[in-house]
Design an enzyme around this catalytic site. Structure first.
Site, PDB file in Angstrom:
ATOM      1  N   LEU A  39      20.173  66.690  -3.002  1.00 45.16           N
ATOM      2  CA  LEU A  39      19.457  67.556  -3.947  1.00 45.16           C
ATOM      3  C   LEU A  39      17.969  67.627  -3.582  1.00 45.16           C
ATOM      4  CD1 LEU A  39      19.491  69.229  -6.628  1.00 45.16           C
ATOM      5  CD2 LEU A  39      19.094  67.070  -7.843  1.00 45.16           C
ATOM      6  N   GLU A  96      14.230  67.452  -1.826  1.00 48.34           N
ATOM      7  CA  GLU A  96      13.640  67.968  -0.585  1.00 48.34           C
ATOM      8  C   GLU A  96      12.192  67.489  -0.498  1.00 48.34           C
ATOM      9  OE1 GLU A  96      14.052  72.192  -0.267  1.00 48.34           O
ATOM     10  OE2 GLU A  96      16.240  72.140  -0.436  1.00 48.34           O
ATOM     11  N   GLY A 103      11.095  67.423  -5.625  1.00 52.65           N
ATOM     12  CA  GLY A 103      11.541  66.132  -6.130  1.00 52.65           C
ATOM     13  C   GLY A 103      11.959  66.278  -7.585  1.00 52.65           C
ATOM     14  N   SER A 104      11.027  65.975  -8.501  1.00 53.62           N
ATOM     15  CA  SER A 104      11.339  66.164  -9.927  1.00 53.62           C
ATOM     16  C   SER A 104      11.618  67.635 -10.231  1.00 53.62           C
ATOM     17  CB  SER A 104      10.170  65.674 -10.787  1.00 53.62           C
ATOM     18  OG  SER A 104      10.028  64.273 -10.655  1.00 53.62           O
ATOM     19  N   ILE A 139      17.981  60.895   1.049  1.00 54.07           N
ATOM     20  CA  ILE A 139      19.437  60.943   0.878  1.00 54.07           C
ATOM     21  C   ILE A 139      20.041  59.557   1.148  1.00 54.07           C
ATOM     22  CG2 ILE A 139      21.572  62.120   1.515  1.00 54.07           C
ATOM     23  CD1 ILE A 139      19.233  63.840   0.124  1.00 54.07           C
ATOM     24  N   ARG A 143      14.159  22.333 -12.045  1.00 52.14           N
ATOM     25  CA  ARG A 143      12.753  22.107 -11.684  1.00 52.14           C
ATOM     26  C   ARG A 143      12.069  21.218 -12.726  1.00 52.14           C
ATOM     27  NH1 ARG A 143       8.678  21.823  -7.946  1.00 52.14           N
ATOM     28  NH2 ARG A 143       6.747  22.841  -8.654  1.00 52.14           N
ATOM     29  N   GLN A 186       8.047  34.931 -11.751  1.00 52.21           N
ATOM     30  CA  GLN A 186       7.053  34.088 -12.415  1.00 52.21           C
ATOM     31  C   GLN A 186       7.632  32.704 -12.734  1.00 52.21           C
ATOM     32  OE1 GLN A 186       3.989  35.210 -12.792  1.00 52.21           O
ATOM     33  NE2 GLN A 186       3.118  33.437 -13.854  1.00 52.21           N
ATOM     34  N   GLY A 194       7.635  30.394  -9.953  1.00 49.72           N
ATOM     35  CA  GLY A 194       6.313  30.044  -9.436  1.00 49.72           C
ATOM     36  C   GLY A 194       6.161  30.466  -7.985  1.00 49.72           C
ATOM     37  N   GLU A 250      17.315  59.278  -9.128  1.00 51.27           N
ATOM     38  CA  GLU A 250      18.116  60.043 -10.113  1.00 51.27           C
ATOM     39  C   GLU A 250      17.252  60.466 -11.312  1.00 51.27           C
ATOM     40  OE1 GLU A 250      22.153  59.578 -10.870  1.00 51.27           O
ATOM     41  OE2 GLU A 250      22.560  58.514  -9.006  1.00 51.27           O
TER      42      GLU A 250
END
Length: 385
Positions: free
Chosen positions: A131, A133, A137-138, A163, A274, A343, A346, A370
């Protein structure tokens, strides 16, 4: 009345739960061991492809009448979610097979369905979706790829970008302009085969994440295909493309959900092992709050995604809103959860020795493809229930 075990609203069926167990075992045994190498080497996850094909899980959505498993939309979501939990790149095999072939299933002639769904179901060729190019895009309706009628043939010229699985897939659903005066109503859909003369591919894009899923440009240089390869009537291609995305955005929600769940599962195990200040970091309230928020958001995303899958299966009127909402919410959650997982680990979280940095990189694309999440919000606003 409390405690009624046979109250089936808001829970997947026993068959769906059994499918989850089966695909999770397969994913952990045959796909997870290769996920880090697939990412590191930016190579197609052949092991995952072979395992999925061997177990008939590569394109579960294909109807039984064409040799497929005939899985419903929720079953397809569960397959994608469980594969994405260990390897996001591999989850694009069942997801993109659905995206590429759904236009044929929704709008194609009986002959077209018979011709292409059988090989897809048998694992003889994957299906990609063309779809976007370079300049569309949007604003997909602004595409420039053209298809010109020539007797019993159509001749296609243009470039498609971003693609997924290009070069690996055998079949491509291509949107092209057949009447430039009509904008979206002048776009038609076609099936193009990798072996068609004039089809070629650009170099693989160098991406932040999903490195195991090749992303290339598709070049169409005077590609001459029989007229019966048009999907549906002339000028209906854009409508088919949008209808397809209503259904397949839910598969991206599923992918995001799987990535988030994989990151939470890993972080949960890590914080119990940990130790700092003489006890597991899981005992610290700050860490517990993070895990609680991660799990809560994932569960909210799952309920939204599963409900959207049920609406997809039924073809409910509010599917456009629900599909956009599931994709948007689940992908935002995946980005948050994977960032928090990094996070929680760490300094280790920031290294490639642990899978959460890969999951964080993989999660980002779910907010973009998408339809970006900004576009999803426009879609939702235009389709408020």
């Amino acid at each position: 009345m409390a405690g009624s075990a046979d109250f089936d609203l808001y829970r997947p069926s026993e068959e769906h739960d059994m499918l989850r167990d089966a695909i999770r075992s397969l994913a952990e045994a045959k796909i997870a061991p290769f996920a880090a190498a697939v990412d590191e080497e930016a190579r197609f996850p052949q092991e995952a492809h072979d395992a999925l094909v061997a177990n008939d899980l590569h394109a579960v959505h294909v109807p039984e009448s064409y040799g497929g498993a005939g899985a419903d939309a929720l079953a397809t979501v569960i397959v994608i979610e469980e594969v994405a939990r260990v390897c996001a790149s591999s989850s694009l095999i069942p997801a993109v097979n659905k995206l590429g072939s759904l236009p044929v299933i929704l709008s194609g002639s009986e002959e077209l369905k018979k011709k292409y769904m059988g090989p897809l179901a048998a694992g003889e060729g994957m299906f990609s979706y063309c779809l976007s190019e370079p300049d569309a895009g949007s604003d997909a309706a602004g595409m420039k790829t053209k298809a010109v009628r020539d007797g019993d043939f159509w001749v296609l010229n243009g470039v498609k970008r971003w693609i997924t699985n290009a070069g690996v897939s055998e079949y491509y659903t291509v949107m092209a302009v057949t009447d430039p005066t009509k904008r979206s109503k002048g776009i038609s859909a076609f099936v193009v085969e990798k072996s068609d003369e004039g089809v070629s591919f650009g170099a693989p894009e160098k991406k932040l994440g999903i490195k195991g899923s090749p992303t290339r440009e598709v070049y169409l240089d005077n590609v001459r295909i029989p007229a019966d390869r048009m999907i549906g009537e002339e000028g209906t291609g854009f409508a088919t493309a949008m209808k397809t995305l209503d259904h397949t955005r839910i598969t991206i929600a599923a992918q995001a959900l799987g990535i988030a769940q994989g990151a939470l599962d890993y972080a949960k195990g890590y914080v119990q092992e940990r130790k700092q200040f003489g006890k597991p970091i899981a005992d610290f309230q700050g860490v517990q709050f993070m895990l609680a928020d991660m799990a809560m958001k994932i569960e909210a995303a799952r309920q939204l995604t599963y409900a959207a899958a049920a609406k997809s299966e039924r073809g409910d009127k509010d599917l456009t809103f629900q599909g956009a909402a599931a994709k948007c919410f689940a992908s935002d959650v995946a980005m948050e959860v994977t960032t928090d997982a990094v996070q929680l680990l760490g300094g280790y979280g920031y290294t490639r020795d642990y899978p959460v940095e890969r999951m964080m990189r993989d999660a980002k694309i779910t907010q973009i493809y998408e339809g970006t999440n900004q576009v999803q919000r426009i879609v939702m606003a235009r389709n408020l229930p």
